[in-house]
Write a protein that holds these residues in place. Structure first.
Motif, PDB file in Angstrom:
ATOM      1  N   TRP A  26       0.836  -1.203   0.000  1.00 28.12           N
ATOM      2  CA  TRP A  26       0.000   0.000   0.000  1.00 28.12           C
ATOM      3  C   TRP A  26       0.864   1.243   0.000  1.00 28.12           C
ATOM      4  O   TRP A  26       1.822   1.344   0.752  1.00 28.12           O
ATOM      5  CB  TRP A  26      -0.921   0.008   1.217  1.00 28.12           C
ATOM      6  CG  TRP A  26      -1.862  -1.136   1.203  1.00 28.12           C
ATOM      7  CD1 TRP A  26      -1.676  -2.368   1.744  1.00 28.12           C
ATOM      8  CD2 TRP A  26      -3.143  -1.175   0.577  1.00 28.12           C
ATOM      9  NE1 TRP A  26      -2.767  -3.173   1.490  1.00 28.12           N
ATOM     10  CE2 TRP A  26      -3.674  -2.462   0.787  1.00 28.12           C
ATOM     11  CE3 TRP A  26      -3.895  -0.248  -0.141  1.00 28.12           C
ATOM     12  CZ2 TRP A  26      -4.917  -2.843   0.315  1.00 28.12           C
ATOM     13  CZ3 TRP A  26      -5.138  -0.627  -0.611  1.00 28.12           C
ATOM     14  CH2 TRP A  26      -5.642  -1.910  -0.384  1.00 28.12           C
ATOM     15  N   LEU A  27       0.502   2.210  -0.852  1.00 28.37           N
ATOM     16  CA  LEU A  27       1.187   3.494  -0.882  1.00 28.37           C
ATOM     17  C   LEU A  27       0.120   4.576  -0.973  1.00 28.37           C
ATOM     18  O   LEU A  27      -0.689   4.573  -1.895  1.00 28.37           O
ATOM     19  CB  LEU A  27       2.139   3.565  -2.085  1.00 28.37           C
ATOM     20  CG  LEU A  27       2.971   4.831  -2.211  1.00 28.37           C
ATOM     21  CD1 LEU A  27       3.987   4.925  -1.078  1.00 28.37           C
ATOM     22  CD2 LEU A  27       3.690   4.874  -3.554  1.00 28.37           C
ATOM     23  N   ASN A  28       0.136   5.482  -0.022  1.00 29.64           N
ATOM     24  CA  ASN A  28      -0.884   6.546   0.042  1.00 29.64           C
ATOM     25  C   ASN A  28      -2.301   5.973  -0.009  1.00 29.64           C
ATOM     26  O   ASN A  28      -3.195   6.559  -0.617  1.00 29.64           O
ATOM     27  CB  ASN A  28      -0.700   7.543  -1.100  1.00 29.64           C
ATOM     28  CG  ASN A  28       0.557   8.361  -0.944  1.00 29.64           C
ATOM     29  OD1 ASN A  28       0.990   8.637   0.174  1.00 29.64           O
ATOM     30  ND2 ASN A  28       1.155   8.729  -2.044  1.00 29.64           N
ATOM     31  N   GLY A  29      -2.484   4.815   0.608  1.00 27.04           N
ATOM     32  CA  GLY A  29      -3.816   4.221   0.661  1.00 27.04           C
ATOM     33  C   GLY A  29      -4.236   3.503  -0.599  1.00 27.04           C
ATOM     34  O   GLY A  29      -5.362   3.039  -0.708  1.00 27.04           O
ATOM     35  N   VAL A  30      -3.326   3.440  -1.584  1.00 27.28           N
ATOM     36  CA  VAL A  30      -3.652   2.797  -2.861  1.00 27.28           C
ATOM     37  C   VAL A  30      -2.777   1.562  -3.019  1.00 27.28           C
ATOM     38  O   VAL A  30      -1.582   1.599  -2.735  1.00 27.28           O
ATOM     39  CB  VAL A  30      -3.411   3.771  -4.039  1.00 27.28           C
ATOM     40  CG1 VAL A  30      -3.684   3.096  -5.374  1.00 27.28           C
ATOM     41  CG2 VAL A  30      -4.274   5.016  -3.876  1.00 27.28           C
ATOM     42  N   TRP A  31      -3.363   0.468  -3.471  1.00 32.76           N
ATOM     43  CA  TRP A  31      -2.627  -0.774  -3.683  1.00 32.76           C
ATOM     44  C   TRP A  31      -1.721  -0.629  -4.903  1.00 32.76           C
ATOM     45  O   TRP A  31      -2.193  -0.348  -5.998  1.00 32.76           O
ATOM     46  CB  TRP A  31      -3.607  -1.930  -3.883  1.00 32.76           C
ATOM     47  CG  TRP A  31      -2.957  -3.250  -4.125  1.00 32.76           C
ATOM     48  CD1 TRP A  31      -2.977  -3.970  -5.277  1.00 32.76           C
ATOM     49  CD2 TRP A  31      -2.216  -4.043  -3.187  1.00 32.76           C
ATOM     50  NE1 TRP A  31      -2.282  -5.149  -5.113  1.00 32.76           N
ATOM     51  CE2 TRP A  31      -1.809  -5.210  -3.840  1.00 32.76           C
ATOM     52  CE3 TRP A  31      -1.852  -3.855  -1.845  1.00 32.76           C
ATOM     53  CZ2 TRP A  31      -1.063  -6.204  -3.212  1.00 32.76           C
ATOM     54  CZ3 TRP A  31      -1.102  -4.836  -1.221  1.00 32.76           C
ATOM     55  CH2 TRP A  31      -0.722  -5.995  -1.891  1.00 32.76           C
ATOM     56  N   SER A  33       1.112  -2.467  -7.203  1.00 31.43           N
ATOM     57  CA  SER A  33       1.661  -3.798  -7.437  1.00 31.43           C
ATOM     58  C   SER A  33       2.602  -3.804  -8.635  1.00 31.43           C
ATOM     59  O   SER A  33       2.506  -2.961  -9.525  1.00 31.43           O
ATOM     60  CB  SER A  33       0.531  -4.806  -7.653  1.00 31.43           C
ATOM     61  OG  SER A  33      -0.209  -4.467  -8.792  1.00 31.43           O
ATOM     62  N   THR A  76      -5.839 -14.381  -4.438  1.00 36.46           N
ATOM     63  CA  THR A  76      -5.369 -13.210  -3.693  1.00 36.46           C
ATOM     64  C   THR A  76      -4.910 -13.642  -2.311  1.00 36.46           C
ATOM     65  O   THR A  76      -5.572 -14.432  -1.639  1.00 36.46           O
ATOM     66  CB  THR A  76      -6.494 -12.172  -3.585  1.00 36.46           C
ATOM     67  OG1 THR A  76      -6.842 -11.738  -4.900  1.00 36.46           O
ATOM     68  CG2 THR A  76      -6.062 -10.968  -2.773  1.00 36.46           C
ATOM     69  N   ALA A  78      -2.335 -12.342   1.250  1.00 33.07           N
ATOM     70  CA  ALA A  78      -1.542 -11.285   1.894  1.00 33.07           C
ATOM     71  C   ALA A  78      -1.304 -11.639   3.339  1.00 33.07           C
ATOM     72  O   ALA A  78      -2.105 -12.327   3.979  1.00 33.07           O
ATOM     73  CB  ALA A  78      -2.262  -9.949   1.813  1.00 33.07           C
ATOM     74  N   THR A  79      -0.178 -11.169   3.826  1.00 32.77           N
ATOM     75  CA  THR A  79       0.124 -11.251   5.245  1.00 32.77           C
ATOM     76  C   THR A  79       0.639  -9.887   5.678  1.00 32.77           C
ATOM     77  O   THR A  79       1.559  -9.352   5.049  1.00 32.77           O
ATOM     78  CB  THR A  79       1.216 -12.310   5.508  1.00 32.77           C
ATOM     79  OG1 THR A  79       0.796 -13.536   4.922  1.00 32.77           O
ATOM     80  CG2 THR A  79       1.437 -12.499   7.001  1.00 32.77           C
ATOM     81  N   GLY A  81      -0.434  -6.939   5.239  1.00 33.96           N
ATOM     82  CA  GLY A  81      -0.487  -5.881   4.232  1.00 33.96           C
ATOM     83  C   GLY A  81       0.414  -6.090   3.037  1.00 33.96           C
ATOM     84  O   GLY A  81       0.449  -5.267   2.127  1.00 33.96           O
ATOM     85  N   GLY A  84      -0.343 -10.284  -2.724  1.00 37.30           N
ATOM     86  CA  GLY A  84      -0.621 -10.080  -4.131  1.00 37.30           C
ATOM     87  C   GLY A  84      -2.069 -10.365  -4.462  1.00 37.30           C
ATOM     88  O   GLY A  84      -2.732 -11.141  -3.773  1.00 37.30           O
ATOM     89  N   SER A  85      -2.524  -9.710  -5.535  1.00 38.81           N
ATOM     90  CA  SER A  85      -3.842 -10.043  -6.062  1.00 38.81           C
ATOM     91  C   SER A  85      -3.729 -11.384  -6.778  1.00 38.81           C
ATOM     92  O   SER A  85      -2.629 -11.844  -7.086  1.00 38.81           O
ATOM     93  CB  SER A  85      -4.296  -8.971  -7.048  1.00 38.81           C
ATOM     94  OG  SER A  85      -4.373  -7.720  -6.411  1.00 38.81           O
ATOM     95  N   ARG A  97      -8.716 -13.698 -14.913  1.00 39.38           N
ATOM     96  CA  ARG A  97      -8.374 -13.443 -13.514  1.00 39.38           C
ATOM     97  C   ARG A  97      -8.842 -14.621 -12.655  1.00 39.38           C
ATOM     98  O   ARG A  97     -10.015 -15.027 -12.732  1.00 39.38           O
ATOM     99  CB  ARG A  97      -9.074 -12.144 -13.063  1.00 39.38           C
ATOM    100  CG  ARG A  97      -8.952 -11.818 -11.596  1.00 39.38           C
ATOM    101  CD  ARG A  97      -7.628 -11.131 -11.314  1.00 39.38           C
ATOM    102  NE  ARG A  97      -7.429 -10.948  -9.894  1.00 39.38           N
ATOM    103  CZ  ARG A  97      -7.820  -9.880  -9.234  1.00 39.38           C
ATOM    104  NH1 ARG A  97      -8.422  -8.893  -9.851  1.00 39.38           N
ATOM    105  NH2 ARG A  97      -7.579  -9.790  -7.929  1.00 39.38           N
TER     106      ARG A  97
END
Lengths: 120, 203
Positions: A26-31, A33, A76, A78-79, A81, A84-85, A97
């Motif tokens: 996460w960067l600035n609240g945006v995922w 990748s 998907t 994660a641990t 935070g 990966g999707s 997908r």
């Protein structure tokens, strides 16, 4: 236990596909990748036909594919935070997908159900 | 500032209206501040909803706030104040002002979600945050409702969840540059030919 890997890697049945595997944080609240390309190999089947939704905005083509492979396929994950999707599987120029993964790792394969991502 | 739009008649509209990306970028660090998160840039504790390609969801033990900013219908937003700006060139500039209404929703998951929502609500009353929002022409409607606790069953576990929704007004300024006639050529013709040919030019 019987390993089914031999079947999913059988050249008469299996074919190549590409796995787009994302990892991010996460960067600035945006995922955010980054995507790595992994070569995949396995049996691919279409569980249902291509469905066409004629909505007022245009035609939306939907389709599902099933991939059997002896390689790991990720949903998907994660641990804390970081993760990966789910994988995007590319076959015959179209992206799918991963929506569902069955981990038959004890029998030598993964089974992934994936949905078509882009319209015609 | 939102994008400029050129109309078919050549008029150009420029607007101060915030885009979704802009309001997200304003609200995310302020939310971090209100709940005491020190590093808004790198933290994953305040996340913006609707990631385009999806994103992993949190663990039940994590305290995460999900931020959603959506425009909201409001009678106040139908009114436009219009006036002409003083001319400083040959173009005519109109200024339109109106109030846009946003619904800002914070969805907290995690064991401390109720307390974090309370902290955020308290922060909304603080001059520091009100002043920071005003710099972006955002003004919270100070009738802040109480947060709503609604734990949610996810993957066989009850996730603590608290929602808080607040309205904010955005003061929007839009300028329209209208093209004007710069000169007019006048041609007088008689039977014998051109009698006069002169051009009137805007000073």
């Amino acid at each position: 236990m019987i390993s089914v890997a031999e079947v999913v890697n059988e050249p008469d049945l299996a074919q190549a596909f590409t796995i787009l595997r994302s990892t991010g944080t996460w960067l600035n609240g945006v995922w955010q990748s980054v995507t790595a390309t992994v070569q995949g190999y396995g049996v691919i089947a279409e569980p249902s036909g291509r469905d066409l939704d004629m909505v007022p905005e245009g035609d939306v083509v939907k389709g599902m594919m099933i991939f059997w492979s002896s390689q790991i396929i990720y949903g998907t994950h994660a641990t804390a935070g970081v993760g990966g999707s789910s994988d995007i599987l590319v076959w015959r120029g179209e992206n799918y997908r991963v929506l569902s993964v069955k981990q038959y790792v004890d029998y030598g394969y993964w089974r992934a159900m994936a949905t078509r991502m882009k319209a015609d | 500032m939102g994008a400029s739009i050129t109309y078919p008649d050549g008029s150009v509209l420029t607007s101060s209206a915030l885009t979704i990306a802009q309001i997200n970028a304003i609200m995310q660090p302020l939310t971090c501040g209100m709940i005491g998160v020190a590093n808004p840039m790198t933290t994953s504790q305040v996340r913006i909803e609707w990631p385009t390609v999806g994103a992993p969801f949190q663990e039940v033990t994590e305290d995460i706030c999900y931020l959603r900013c959506v425009p909201k219908d409001d009678p106040y937003d139908k009114i436009r104040d219009v006036f002409n700006l003083p001319l400083n060139d040959t173009d005519l500039n109109e200024q339109w002002n109106y109030t846009r209404t946003w619904s800002i929703r914070w969805c907290f998951y995690g064991p401390n979600s109720t307390d974090l929502a309370r902290a955020l609500r308290s922060g909304l009353y603080q001059d520091y945050f009100v002043a920071a929002l005003a710099l972006s022409q955002l003004f919270p409607v100070s009738d802040f409702p109480q947060e709503v606790r609604a734990p949610e069953l996810i993957d066989g576990q009850w996730f603590e969840r608290v929602d808080l929704e607040v309205e904010m007004y955005e003061f929007v300024t839009e300028n329209i540059g209208r093209q004007t006639i710069l000169s007019v050529e006048t041609l007088l013709e008689g039977n014998g030919g051109v009698l006069a040919d002169f051009t009137v030019t805007a000073s």
